[in-house]
Design an enzyme around this catalytic site. Structure first.
Site: not given
Length: 206
Positions: A71, A138, A150, A168
């Site tokens: 994701g 993560l 992870g 991100c």
């Protein structure tokens, strides 16, 4: 570590073969397979998650971009960053994915507190932050109840490549690292400490 959790230190390894190894491990595991934590560093690479938008890679700086199955959006891995992959059977530990994310974030927060650094979560933006700056990212993937991928913790690295992406998916998000916060740890030391805290969090759901 108890018998249900094996730790492997893989050192500096290329991203794509490690990703393939995680998928192979997850596909082959049985209900009796112990969970594993893999400590690694990677040569420079941008990874773009399943829903990742290519426009979040702002410019080509010669770092390969790998489209992967976790994701999240785009992040950077490089030498000087401690990465720990969690290969975990979620039902066996009575965990849902959101709970595991919380455990991972708490492991980083606890580690940083141990080092004298106050860290926090930001609502709606998984990861761990020191003030506005992200220090740990993560991303996870779950298949048949078992997760892989992870967490990465910036230790002592060249942060410049983060300027070539929207980390991100957030434009202009600042990033930081232990070195810039006055914490002198090697990546190996940081990986070992992070793994210890991750194991402690997982053992709350044995």
């Amino acid at each position: 570590m108890n018998q249900s959790l094996i730790v492997r230190d893989l050192g500096l390894v290329e991203y794509q073969p490690t990703w393939q190894a995680m998928m192979d491990f997850t596909a082959a595991r049985t209900p009796e397979t112990p969970d594993e934590l893999w400590q690694v560093q990677h040569p420079p690479v941008f990874t773009l998650g399943q829903a990742g938008k290519p426009e979040h890679v702002l410019r080509d700086i010669g770092v390969p971009v790998v489209h992967i199955d976790r994701g999240g959006q785009v992040t950077y891995h490089g030498p000087g960053q401690a990465v720990v992959y969690l290969l975990v059977d979620l039902p066996r530990r009575h965990l849902k994915i959101r709970e595991l994310v919380t455990h991972i974030e708490q492991a980083v927060i606890d580690l940083l507190a141990e080092l004298g650094v106050t860290a926090c979560r930001h609502e709606g933006a998984p990861g761990v932050y020191v003030g506005p700056a992200k220090i740990a990212a993560l991303g996870l993937r779950v298949r048949h109840g078992c997760c892989y991928h992870g967490v990465s913790l910036n230790v002592d690295m060249d942060l410049a490549p983060f300027k070539a992406i929207n980390p991100c998916g957030y434009a202009g998000m600042p990033v930081t690292q232990l070195k810039d916060l006055g914490v002198a740890l090697t990546v190996s030391q940081a990986s070992a400490a992070l793994t210890r805290h991750l194991a402690q969090q997982l053992e709350t759901n044995p």
